[in-house]
Design an enzyme around this catalytic site. Structure first.
Site, PDB file in Angstrom:
ATOM      1  N   GLU A 266       2.868   0.510  -2.386  1.00 16.03           N
ATOM      2  CA  GLU A 266       4.126   0.689  -1.735  1.00 16.03           C
ATOM      3  C   GLU A 266       5.011   1.757  -2.588  1.00 16.03           C
ATOM      4  OE1 GLU A 266       6.698  -2.105   1.173  1.00 16.03           O
ATOM      5  OE2 GLU A 266       6.685  -2.863  -1.114  1.00 16.03           O
ATOM      6  N   HIS A 292     -20.972  -9.685  -8.878  1.00 14.00           N
ATOM      7  CA  HIS A 292     -21.910 -10.044  -7.874  1.00 14.00           C
ATOM      8  C   HIS A 292     -21.561  -9.370  -6.520  1.00 14.00           C
ATOM      9  CE1 HIS A 292     -23.899 -12.925 -10.566  1.00 14.00           C
ATOM     10  NE2 HIS A 292     -22.472 -13.277 -10.824  1.00 14.00           N
ATOM     11  N   LYS A 407       8.679  -1.545  10.802  1.00 18.05           N
ATOM     12  CA  LYS A 407       9.573  -2.746  11.139  1.00 18.05           C
ATOM     13  C   LYS A 407      10.409  -2.038  12.584  1.00 18.05           C
ATOM     14  CE  LYS A 407      10.549  -4.108   6.499  1.00 18.05           C
ATOM     15  NZ  LYS A 407      11.469  -4.438   5.291  1.00 18.05           N
TER      16      LYS A 407
END
Length: 416
Positions: A266, A292, A407
């Site tokens: 951000e 792994h 938003k």
């Protein structure tokens, strides 16, 4: 004690280093950026006084419920994950209401007793849609109207002064703790955002702040050239190495990795002054689990990554692999008699060597142990590194226009 090493050659001259020190000092002294001063704030004194006055033990508070998302929750989760095994941690349960996933909400609340819980609503803007929606749900679910003593005596708010949430707190006589206006959410863990819940969990918040202050002071005394060099290398090589991998050895680091991903992504994913899309993609992985999986990509995949290895000298939890031989598996007996910590740290060292042999830029952070002081130091380390990278990339490290756009679009969707 935290030790750091770079295993790649930094290409930065003294003039550039000094300019970086000056740039971050200007951010601090101008008052434009406030996280640098959080370790010296008097907020912790106010929080301690509040906790003493409330008398949480006498009221039977067993659950601390943090209602917040992103910068309002990730830092607290990171610190608690690193330290929950320590003697400081009391027996209170920590619950997070973050995502608006209905299954997760129900799982978090199905056994929660309201009267045994204290709720901390955190929103810098004061109107975060996920956070306000959670509180509306709590009010209805537990029949706790906002004007009632039931609500008032079980809630505190953390927000900017003058925000809608601040006004809500004043109107309903709910305790409010303010985030400084010049401290962004993702840089706010050392404010009331983190200090209130962490202190309620029994942690030594003074030691947390002391660790952060020690590194901050060292930086502004111009003793952190290694940190400046790392930030400069990352930024100036961001097209060659656009992915930064944090390879943390210990499951306790999972939430720190998540906090780092938000802080890095951000802050640095921006459009610079020339209109270029810049930034580096953060990836957090855990050793030895991701040996792994992700390690294969590091060793034989594209050469587009830098790697930071984190290890802990002493987990202070001695568990030994016993001298037991399993039928047909005798070839694994070389590890018998050693501790799991020895195995984990040897895996870290072996993995780091294998990565370095591929010519991949690697650095190492070694923590003496997991305690409040070292955790505070690590928080300040990554905040300073983020600010340095933002300076060298030529972006505004502290805004988030891309997030704000999402938003706005969400609001428009519900207005139709």
């Amino acid at each position: 004690m935290i030790k750091r090493e770079l295993f790649f050659k930094p290409e930065v001259d003294e003039k550039v280093v000094n300019e970086a020190y000056d740039a971050l000092r200007e951010e601090m002294e101008s008052g434009r950026v406030g996280y640098y001063l959080l370790p010296e704030s008097d907020m912790l004194m106010r929080i301690e006084a509040f906790i003493d006055d409330y008398d949480f033990d006498a009221k039977g508070i067993k659950n601390i419920v943090v209602i917040g998302i992103g910068g309002s929750s990730l830092g607290t989760k990171a610190v608690d994950s690193l330290l929950r095994h320590t003697p400081s941690r009391n027996g209170r349960k920590l619950v997070f209401l973050e995502n608006v996933d209905p299954v997760e909400i129900e799982n978090n609340l199905k056994d929660l007793v309201f009267e045994e819980s204290f709720f901390i609503m955190i929103s810098k803007s004061g109107s975060t849609i996920e956070t306000t929606s959670h509180v509306k749900h709590l009010v209805a679910r537990y029949d706790a109207p906002v004007e009632s003593e039931k609500f008032r005596s079980h809630f505190a708010f953390v927000t900017d002064e003058g925000s809608p949430l601040d006004a809500f707190g004043k109107a309903c006589d709910v305790p409010v703790f303010h985030i400084p206006h010049n401290v962004g959410g993702r840089f706010s863990v050392l404010s009331a955002v983190g200090l209130l819940p962490l202190t309620l969990l029994g942690y030594d918040s003074r030691a947390l702040l002391a660790g952060a202050k020690a590194l901050k002071d060292s930086f502004f005394d111009r003793n952190e050239e290694l940190l400046v060099q790392k930030g400069h290398y990352y930024a100036t090589h961001s097209k060659e190495y656009p992915i930064n991998v944090l390879f943390s050895y210990g499951s306790a680091f999972a939430e720190l990795n998540a906090w780092y991903v938000q802080l890095w992504g951000e802050s640095l994913g921006k459009i610079d002054a020339q209109g270029n899309h810049v930034g580096m993609t953060p990836v957090g992985i855990i050793g030895s689990i991701d040996q792994h999986s992700f390690l294969q990509l590091l060793i034989e995949g594209p050469r587009d990554k830098t790697v930071t290895m984190i290890k802990v000298d002493d987990f202070e939890t001695p568990v030994t692999i016993p001298d037991v031989s399993l039928p047909n598996l005798e070839k694994t007996d070389y590890i018998n008699g050693h501790t799991f910590q020895e195995l984990l740290n040897a895996q870290c060292d072996a993995t780091m060597e294998s990565i370095m042999k591929q010519g991949i830029p690697v650095d190492k952070i070694k923590m003496g142990k997991l305690d409040e002081y070292n955790t505070g130091y690590m928080i300040m380390y990554y905040e300073l590194l983020t600010s340095l990278c933002g300076h060298f990339l030529g972006v505004d490290t502290y805004n988030q226009p891309g997030v704000e756009l999402g938003k706005q679009i969400l609001k428009e969707k519900f207005a139709k």
